[in-house]
Design a protein around this motif. Structure first.
Motif, PDB file in Angstrom:
ATOM      1  N   GLU A  30       7.727  13.229 -16.293  1.00 54.29           N
ATOM      2  CA  GLU A  30       6.866  12.083 -15.988  1.00 54.29           C
ATOM      3  C   GLU A  30       6.666  11.920 -14.481  1.00 54.29           C
ATOM      4  N   ASN A  31       7.705  12.231 -13.699  1.00 50.60           N
ATOM      5  CA  ASN A  31       7.575  12.122 -12.250  1.00 50.60           C
ATOM      6  C   ASN A  31       6.466  13.022 -11.722  1.00 50.60           C
ATOM      7  N   ASP A  32       6.375  14.226 -12.245  1.00 48.93           N
ATOM      8  CA  ASP A  32       5.331  15.147 -11.793  1.00 48.93           C
ATOM      9  C   ASP A  32       3.951  14.577 -12.093  1.00 48.93           C
ATOM     10  N   ARG A  33       3.815  14.013 -13.288  1.00 51.66           N
ATOM     11  CA  ARG A  33       2.528  13.451 -13.703  1.00 51.66           C
ATOM     12  C   ARG A  33       2.184  12.211 -12.862  1.00 51.66           C
ATOM     13  N   VAL A  34       3.167  11.334 -12.684  1.00 50.21           N
ATOM     14  CA  VAL A  34       2.939  10.101 -11.921  1.00 50.21           C
ATOM     15  C   VAL A  34       2.623  10.441 -10.456  1.00 50.21           C
ATOM     16  N   ARG A  35       3.357  11.411  -9.917  1.00 51.28           N
ATOM     17  CA  ARG A  35       3.108  11.806  -8.528  1.00 51.28           C
ATOM     18  C   ARG A  35       1.687  12.344  -8.363  1.00 51.28           C
ATOM     19  N   ALA A  36       1.231  13.128  -9.317  1.00 50.26           N
ATOM     20  CA  ALA A  36      -0.126  13.684  -9.253  1.00 50.26           C
ATOM     21  C   ALA A  36      -1.162  12.557  -9.291  1.00 50.26           C
ATOM     22  N   LEU A  37      -0.935  11.560 -10.136  1.00 52.19           N
ATOM     23  CA  LEU A  37      -1.860  10.422 -10.218  1.00 52.19           C
ATOM     24  C   LEU A  37      -1.845   9.619  -8.919  1.00 52.19           C
ATOM     25  N   ARG A  38      -0.647   9.383  -8.388  1.00 54.11           N
ATOM     26  CA  ARG A  38      -0.520   8.633  -7.136  1.00 54.11           C
ATOM     27  C   ARG A  38      -1.244   9.383  -6.000  1.00 54.11           C
ATOM     28  N   ASP A  39      -1.047  10.713  -5.948  1.00 53.46           N
ATOM     29  CA  ASP A  39      -1.684  11.500  -4.894  1.00 53.46           C
ATOM     30  C   ASP A  39      -3.208  11.494  -5.052  1.00 53.46           C
ATOM     31  N   ARG A  40      -3.663  11.494  -6.293  1.00 50.84           N
ATOM     32  CA  ARG A  40      -5.105  11.434  -6.566  1.00 50.84           C
ATOM     33  C   ARG A  40      -5.675  10.105  -6.038  1.00 50.84           C
ATOM     34  N   LEU A  41      -4.949   9.020  -6.305  1.00 49.27           N
ATOM     35  CA  LEU A  41      -5.372   7.703  -5.827  1.00 49.27           C
ATOM     36  C   LEU A  41      -5.383   7.676  -4.295  1.00 49.27           C
ATOM     37  N   GLU A  42      -4.314   8.187  -3.718  1.00 52.12           N
ATOM     38  CA  GLU A  42      -4.179   8.192  -2.256  1.00 52.12           C
ATOM     39  C   GLU A  42      -5.312   8.977  -1.594  1.00 52.12           C
ATOM     40  N   GLN A  43      -5.561  10.176  -2.089  1.00 52.23           N
ATOM     41  CA  GLN A  43      -6.627  11.008  -1.516  1.00 52.23           C
ATOM     42  C   GLN A  43      -7.987  10.342  -1.731  1.00 52.23           C
ATOM     43  N   GLY A  44      -8.179   9.810  -2.906  1.00 48.62           N
ATOM     44  CA  GLY A  44      -9.450   9.167  -3.242  1.00 48.62           C
ATOM     45  C   GLY A  44      -9.746   8.000  -2.314  1.00 48.62           C
ATOM     46  N   LEU A  45      -8.738   7.204  -2.012  1.00 45.89           N
ATOM     47  CA  LEU A  45      -8.950   6.035  -1.158  1.00 45.89           C
ATOM     48  C   LEU A  45      -9.106   6.462   0.303  1.00 45.89           C
ATOM     49  N   LEU A  46      -8.288   7.411   0.757  1.00 47.10           N
ATOM     50  CA  LEU A  46      -8.382   7.847   2.155  1.00 47.10           C
ATOM     51  C   LEU A  46      -9.731   8.500   2.434  1.00 47.10           C
ATOM     52  N   GLN A  47     -10.228   9.251   1.446  1.00 43.81           N
ATOM     53  CA  GLN A  47     -11.497   9.965   1.656  1.00 43.81           C
ATOM     54  C   GLN A  47     -12.698   9.032   1.612  1.00 43.81           C
ATOM     55  N   ASN A  48     -12.597   7.980   0.800  1.00 45.74           N
ATOM     56  CA  ASN A  48     -13.782   7.167   0.553  1.00 45.74           C
ATOM     57  C   ASN A  48     -13.815   5.841   1.291  1.00 45.74           C
ATOM     58  N   CYS A  49     -12.725   5.480   1.929  1.00 44.57           N
ATOM     59  CA  CYS A  49     -12.698   4.221   2.672  1.00 44.57           C
ATOM     60  C   CYS A  49     -12.285   4.496   4.116  1.00 44.57           C
ATOM     61  N   ALA A  50     -13.174   4.172   5.055  1.00 44.85           N
ATOM     62  CA  ALA A  50     -12.824   4.347   6.461  1.00 44.85           C
ATOM     63  C   ALA A  50     -11.780   3.302   6.843  1.00 44.85           C
ATOM     64  N   GLY A  51     -11.005   3.597   7.871  1.00 42.36           N
ATOM     65  CA  GLY A  51     -10.039   2.626   8.371  1.00 42.36           C
ATOM     66  C   GLY A  51      -8.905   2.370   7.399  1.00 42.36           C
ATOM     67  N   ALA A  52      -8.589   3.374   6.577  1.00 42.85           N
ATOM     68  CA  ALA A  52      -7.460   3.227   5.649  1.00 42.85           C
ATOM     69  C   ALA A  52      -6.297   4.079   6.133  1.00 42.85           C
ATOM     70  N   GLN A  53      -5.081   3.553   5.986  1.00 44.06           N
ATOM     71  CA  GLN A  53      -3.875   4.268   6.431  1.00 44.06           C
ATOM     72  C   GLN A  53      -2.742   4.037   5.452  1.00 44.06           C
ATOM     73  N   VAL A  54      -1.994   5.088   5.178  1.00 44.87           N
ATOM     74  CA  VAL A  54      -0.853   4.971   4.268  1.00 44.87           C
ATOM     75  C   VAL A  54       0.365   4.478   5.046  1.00 44.87           C
ATOM     76  N   ASN A  55       1.121   3.562   4.463  1.00 38.27           N
ATOM     77  CA  ASN A  55       2.351   3.081   5.089  1.00 38.27           C
ATOM     78  C   ASN A  55       3.562   3.738   4.438  1.00 38.27           C
ATOM     79  N   GLY A  56       4.322   4.473   5.257  1.00 31.91           N
ATOM     80  CA  GLY A  56       5.560   5.057   4.762  1.00 31.91           C
ATOM     81  C   GLY A  56       5.475   6.544   4.477  1.00 31.91           C
ATOM     82  N   ARG A  57       6.556   7.246   4.827  1.00 31.05           N
ATOM     83  CA  ARG A  57       6.666   8.684   4.584  1.00 31.05           C
ATOM     84  C   ARG A  57       7.912   8.946   3.758  1.00 31.05           C
ATOM     85  N   ASN A  58       7.880  10.011   2.982  1.00 27.74           N
ATOM     86  CA  ASN A  58       9.010  10.365   2.109  1.00 27.74           C
ATOM     87  C   ASN A  58       9.227   9.250   1.091  1.00 27.74           C
TER      88      ASN A  58
END
Ligand code: PLP
Length: 395
Positions: A259-287
């Motif tokens: 499930e972690n692999d699946r959830v991580r893929a969905l989270r990454d899809r959301l992250e990429q989708g928002l970063l690509q389509n919304c200017a002035g967006a930044q992710v908070n936190g690493r690792n």
């Protein structure tokens, strides 16, 4: 479409968990402390749940104390360990980004004669390990550092921290409420003395949790009364909740890797989708935990984003709490030094194994329009002007 992306706040009770609990609202209503068969039957199910929780953590059943949730577990661990300590040490170390259940408890102890050090984090949420090592002194009684952060998902190096502290005879507690069920935990490898989990963050019900207490670690009960939970926590057991927590722990152990692999893929899809389509967006936190995305949108308010997301059926949460009319950024984002204009526009999306790709795409579809509309009416000085005439979103 209803899309629940607030799983770090609470989770749905898994159908398997609900099914496991149901008999304990009916046929199996005995008190586990009773001598007769009604009690004995039920007691065996509580024992089984204790084994299931122990198995999720790489612990032994006699090291598990059932509680009424994460906040109680944190209080019992911290106050209970300090009270039981005979060394006379008076110094506590924690971090600037703890959940209130730890942060407020430690500050209360500071007001009652303990010395408190709160270790800072950097812009990416990484703990300052140099400062932590320097803070460990012969007077240090307890180190309490969360395993994973509820707001950003940032994971701390608990094994390393525990080894540093244990080498100096310091008791180590970790709030693993967000880590349990999302990260593998093996307490044979990680030498913490005390570890908190909470049912409702891993698809069990609200109002039940567990505290792991390593054999040989002394704690004083914080709820006095009967002999339940090895005399460490009085009160008739929340049997349905405990059985549910046991089943949830078992499910998490069985399905985590996949499930972690699946959830991580969905989270990454959301992250990429928002970063690509919304200017002035930044992710908070690493690792981070695989399920968490804390993302800031410059010059707009998180609360307004949440209201507009709610209109399209999406539930998330924001990094600012609307208190007394003023929007104060969260202590976590402030500790990370996230600039004012970004901290105010932060949104936390937290996923679970029940989310689907269609749900994620629904958010990616609606978010750019929301950001554009809010920027047009941005109250931040210079905000609207800065974005005027620019296409802030690609979709
Ligand atoms: C939710 C949470 C808690 C509190 O747990 P409750 O069961 O709601 O009392 C403590 N710590 C963290 C990190 C949490 O996310």
């Amino acid at each position: 479409m209803n899309v629940y992306l607030d799983n770090n706040a609470t989770t749905m009770v898994a159908p398997e968990v609900f099914a496991a609990m149901q008999p304990f609202f009916g046929e199996f209503y005995g008190n586990p402390s009773s001598m007769h068969r009604f009690g004995g039957q039920v007691g065996r199910h509580v024992d089984r749940a204790r084994q299931q929780v122990a198995d999720l953590l790489g612990a032994e059943p006699d090291e598990i104390i059932f509680t009424a949730g994460g906040s109680e577990g944190d209080n019992l661990a911290i106050k209970g360990a300090l009270e039981a300590m005979k060394s006379g040490r008076r110094h506590i170390i924690t971090t600037r980004v703890e959940h209130p259940a730890v942060r407020v408890t430690c500050r209360w102890l500071r007001d009652h004669g303990f010395r408190l050090t709160e270790i800072p984090v950097d812009r990416e949420g990484t703990l300052d390990m140099e400062r932590l090592e320097e803070a460990l002194t012969p007077d240090t009684a307890l180190v309490s550092v969360m395993w994973a952060n509820n707001e950003t998902g940032v994971v701390f190096p608990i094994e390393h921290i525990a080894r540093l502290a244990k080498a100096r005879g310091i008791v180590v507690h970790t709030d693993a409420v967000q880590a349990a069920g999302k990260l593998p935990i093996d307490l044979k490898q990680v030498p913490v003395d005390l570890l908190t989990i909470s049912g409702h963050k891993l698809h069990a019900p609200k109002g039940v949790g567990a505290l792991y207490v390593r054999r040989g670690t002394r704690i004083t009960p914080q709820i006095h009364g009967g002999h339940q939970e090895g005399g460490k926590r009085a009160g008739t057991e929340n049997v349905p909740g405990i059985v549910g927590l046991g089943r949830a722990a078992e499910l998490a152990a069985e399905t985590m890797a996949e499930e972690n692999d699946r959830v991580r893929a969905l989270r990454d899809r959301l992250e990429q989708g928002l970063l690509q389509n919304c200017a002035g967006a930044q992710v908070n936190g690493r690792n981070r935990l695989p399920n968490t995305l804390n993302i800031s949108f410059e010059f707009i308010e998180g609360e307004s984003i949440l209201l507009m997301l709610d209109e399209v059926g999406v539930a998330a949460s924001s990094g600012s709490a609307c208190s007394s009319g003023s929007l104060e950024p969260s202590h976590v984002l402030r500790a990370m030094g996230v600039p004012f204009t970004l901290a105010h526009g932060s949104v936390r999306f937290s996923l679970s194994r029940y989310n689907t790709e269609q749900e994620i795409d629904h958010v990616i579809e609606h978010m750019p329009g929301i950001v554009t509309r809010l920027r047009e009416i941005s109250p931040f000085v210079g905000g609207a002007a800065a974005w005027a005439g620019k296409s802030t979103c690609n979709v």
